[in-house]
Design an enzyme around this catalytic site. Structure first.
Site, PDB file in Angstrom:
ATOM      1  N   ARG A  95       8.625   7.471  14.633  1.00 35.19           N
ATOM      2  CA  ARG A  95       8.854   6.049  14.370  1.00 35.19           C
ATOM      3  C   ARG A  95      10.252   5.829  13.807  1.00 35.19           C
ATOM      4  O   ARG A  95      10.940   4.878  14.176  1.00 35.19           O
ATOM      5  CB  ARG A  95       7.794   5.512  13.397  1.00 35.19           C
ATOM      6  CG  ARG A  95       6.447   5.254  14.028  1.00 35.19           C
ATOM      7  CD  ARG A  95       5.348   5.075  12.967  1.00 35.19           C
ATOM      8  NE  ARG A  95       4.068   4.677  13.544  1.00 35.19           N
ATOM      9  CZ  ARG A  95       3.230   5.500  14.160  1.00 35.19           C
ATOM     10  NH1 ARG A  95       3.550   6.796  14.265  1.00 35.19           N
ATOM     11  NH2 ARG A  95       2.090   5.068  14.654  1.00 35.19           N
ATOM     12  N   ARG A 111      -3.732  10.302  30.413  1.00 35.67           N
ATOM     13  CA  ARG A 111      -3.820   9.533  29.170  1.00 35.67           C
ATOM     14  C   ARG A 111      -3.473   8.069  29.423  1.00 35.67           C
ATOM     15  O   ARG A 111      -2.525   7.758  30.140  1.00 35.67           O
ATOM     16  CB  ARG A 111      -2.913  10.146  28.098  1.00 35.67           C
ATOM     17  CG  ARG A 111      -3.278  11.590  27.803  1.00 35.67           C
ATOM     18  CD  ARG A 111      -2.465  12.168  26.681  1.00 35.67           C
ATOM     19  NE  ARG A 111      -2.800  11.562  25.387  1.00 35.67           N
ATOM     20  CZ  ARG A 111      -2.210  11.890  24.238  1.00 35.67           C
ATOM     21  NH1 ARG A 111      -1.265  12.822  24.225  1.00 35.67           N
ATOM     22  NH2 ARG A 111      -2.555  11.312  23.112  1.00 35.67           N
ATOM     23  N   GLN A 121      -1.695   3.323  19.052  1.00 32.01           N
ATOM     24  CA  GLN A 121      -0.294   3.449  19.475  1.00 32.01           C
ATOM     25  C   GLN A 121       0.128   2.317  20.398  1.00 32.01           C
ATOM     26  O   GLN A 121       1.310   2.001  20.482  1.00 32.01           O
ATOM     27  CB  GLN A 121      -0.064   4.796  20.151  1.00 32.01           C
ATOM     28  CG  GLN A 121      -0.111   5.974  19.201  1.00 32.01           C
ATOM     29  CD  GLN A 121       0.037   7.312  19.906  1.00 32.01           C
ATOM     30  OE1 GLN A 121       0.053   7.386  21.135  1.00 32.01           O
ATOM     31  NE2 GLN A 121       0.140   8.382  19.132  1.00 32.01           N
ATOM     32  N   GLU A 131      -7.599  11.827  14.045  1.00 33.14           N
ATOM     33  CA  GLU A 131      -6.867  13.067  14.272  1.00 33.14           C
ATOM     34  C   GLU A 131      -7.342  14.204  13.366  1.00 33.14           C
ATOM     35  O   GLU A 131      -7.076  15.378  13.633  1.00 33.14           O
ATOM     36  CB  GLU A 131      -5.376  12.839  14.064  1.00 33.14           C
ATOM     37  CG  GLU A 131      -4.993  12.505  12.640  1.00 33.14           C
ATOM     38  CD  GLU A 131      -3.592  11.931  12.539  1.00 33.14           C
ATOM     39  OE1 GLU A 131      -2.827  12.435  11.701  1.00 33.14           O
ATOM     40  OE2 GLU A 131      -3.260  10.992  13.278  1.00 33.14           O
ATOM     41  N   ARG A 160     -11.378  15.916  23.004  1.00 39.70           N
ATOM     42  CA  ARG A 160     -11.614  16.728  21.814  1.00 39.70           C
ATOM     43  C   ARG A 160     -13.087  16.854  21.466  1.00 39.70           C
ATOM     44  O   ARG A 160     -13.506  17.877  20.899  1.00 39.70           O
ATOM     45  CB  ARG A 160     -10.824  16.162  20.625  1.00 39.70           C
ATOM     46  CG  ARG A 160      -9.334  16.450  20.723  1.00 39.70           C
ATOM     47  CD  ARG A 160      -8.549  15.860  19.582  1.00 39.70           C
ATOM     48  NE  ARG A 160      -7.170  16.362  19.621  1.00 39.70           N
ATOM     49  CZ  ARG A 160      -6.165  15.850  18.905  1.00 39.70           C
ATOM     50  NH1 ARG A 160      -6.381  14.821  18.099  1.00 39.70           N
ATOM     51  NH2 ARG A 160      -4.958  16.362  18.997  1.00 39.70           N
TER      52      ARG A 160
END
Length: 457
Positions: free
Chosen positions: A35, A144, A192, A342, A373
């Site tokens: 960022r 993705r 995001q 995460e 995941r």
């Protein structure tokens, strides 16, 4: 030569013969570094990033911005703070990057690797370039989702070619400016998408108003991080957290300031080291842990305490350190991890070693991360003798005695660290492609073995 190419195909996860006692210096935050690079590149004046993370994801971001015309000069301070330990590739956390903005231009091709921040944050930046900017990456990057960013940029005035895939590869035809204004998006798959539009919004002619219309919004702390960093760079931001309309963020058009930013340690990357203290009944200290932060990893203090440990801050001449202590017992938990998804792989690894079952909820979006995941954790823990089942939005974990075996990583850095946690107390675990940790945590194998030697990292 890349980090992964110098690691063996199967890495014997070190087994802890006793309680871990170590001080571990964790490299800078990927989320803050990337960022910070974007905001510095869009600023009206030069800025500094001090102690940035040098990992695959952050270097991909830096190289992409360089390709677009931004100057990023790297220096190493000889008088950096206590966190100036050298890494295996010769860099140090005392390093500083001078970012000098300039006119953005194409034609150019950007390699995003499999970095979500690069593939999502940079298409809005590319709309401000003169000329076409093509985005490509690893095979997994094609799977993705990017449709929310692509569709939103089109509404705001951008021309983008993606062959109607809603994913990579794609080309942004930059016109040197973007009109901007209001846009609705569904960010249920990733926060995001919101951050991507906000980070460049101050440079749009009308700024940007982002309205999230999806059913869920994961990882809110990352949006709060984006907002805080925008405000520090001089942007005017209205957000729900400060009395604004729910699920609406507004960034006014205006110049961004060059900052002198010191990057915090990556608290999510501190997870395996704190987990080591928890699962071995040991003690691990992480220097420079911020007392106030928007990093999702700060939730580890509360989560791992609930799982059986304790933590305390210690003030030293060099700054604040966090010490986490395990008790030798690990408790199961029932957690909504929607804001800190995460952290799920590492929590799942610890939960597989607990004395009671755990339920991890609110993380259906993890199926769209570096790998699926939830499926990967289920398969790999179960192949070591565990009992994990997928739910609609998470995992249910019933602890069982585990045994050695190969823990596959699917080129996912957090799968590699999760397997390493289990390997501390389960002899014979081998991690496939541990070098994938270089995505956000350079030289993890050395840090891990140094921790076990009590030498820190």
């Amino acid at each position: 030569m890349t980090e992964s190419s110098v690691q063996p195909a199967l890495w014997p996860a070190p087994y802890a013969s006793g309680a871990v006692e170590a001080t571990v210096t964790v490299p800078g935050s990927k989320s803050v570094t990337n960022r910070g690079l974007v905001l510095a590149a869009l600023a009206a004046e030069p800025g500094w990033l001090r102690r940035p993370l040098r990992s695959r994801d952050s270097l991909l971001m830096a190289e992409a911005l360089r390709a677009l015309g931004v100057r990023i000069e790297e220096t190493v301070s000889s008088s950096s703070s206590a966190s100036s330990a050298a890494t295996a590739d010769g860099t140090t956390t005392g390093e500083a990057w001078r970012v000098i903005p300039s006119g953005l231009h194409g034609p150019v091709t950007v390699d995003v690797g499999n970095a979500g921040t690069v593939m999502r944050f940079l298409p809005p930046v590319a709309t401000l370039a003169d000329g076409p900017v093509r985005f490509d990456g690893d095979p997994r990057s094609y799977e993705r989702p990017l449709h929310s960013v692509i569709d939103a940029l089109r509404v705001l005035g951008a021309r983008i070619d993606d062959d109607n895939r809603g994913s990579l590869p794609l080309t942004v035809h930059g016109g040197g400016a973007l009109e901007g204004g209001p846009v609705e998006i569904d960010a249920s798959a990733s926060s995001q998408f919101v951050s991507a539009l906000l980070l460049s919004g101050a440079r749009f002619n009308q700024g940007v108003e982002v309205r999230h219309v999806g059913a869920t919004l994961p990882s809110l702390p990352h949006i709060r991080m984006t907002v805080d960093m925008l405000r520090a760079a001089g942007a005017q931001v209205d957000e729900p957290e400060t009395g604004g309309e729910p699920n609406v963020w507004r960034v006014s058009s205006g110049a961004l300031l060059g900052r002198d930013l010191t990057v915090e340690p990556d608290l999510s990357n501190a997870q395996p080291f704190l987990a080591a203290a928890l699962v071995t009944g040991g003690r691990v200290t992480v220097p420079d842990w911020p007392v106030r932060t928007t990093q999702p990893g700060d939730a580890l203090r509360e989560i791992f305490t609930a799982m059986g440990g304790s933590c305390e801050f210690t003030e030293t001449a060099e700054g604040t350190s966090l010490t986490f202590t395990g008790t030798g017992r690990i408790h199961g938990v029932d957690l909504d991890l929607s804001e800190v998804g995460e952290l799920t792989p590492g929590i799942a690894a610890v939960a597989a070693l607990a004395d009671s079952p755990s339920t991890l909820r609110g993380v259906a979006h993890l199926r769209l991360h570096e790998t699926d995941r939830l499926a990967a954790l289920t398969k790999e823990i179960n192949e070591l003798g565990g009992d994990v089942t997928e739910t609609a939005d998470g995992l249910h974990i019933r602890p069982r005695p585990l045994h050695g075996g190969v823990f596959h990583t699917y080129e996912d850095h957090r799968m590699a660290t999760a397997g390493s946690i289990i390997g501390l107390v389960v002899n014979g675990v081998e991690i496939e492609n541990v070098g994938t940790t270089a995505k956000t945590l350079p030289d993890f194998p050395r840090m891990w073995t140094d921790m076990l030697a009590g030498a820190g990292a």
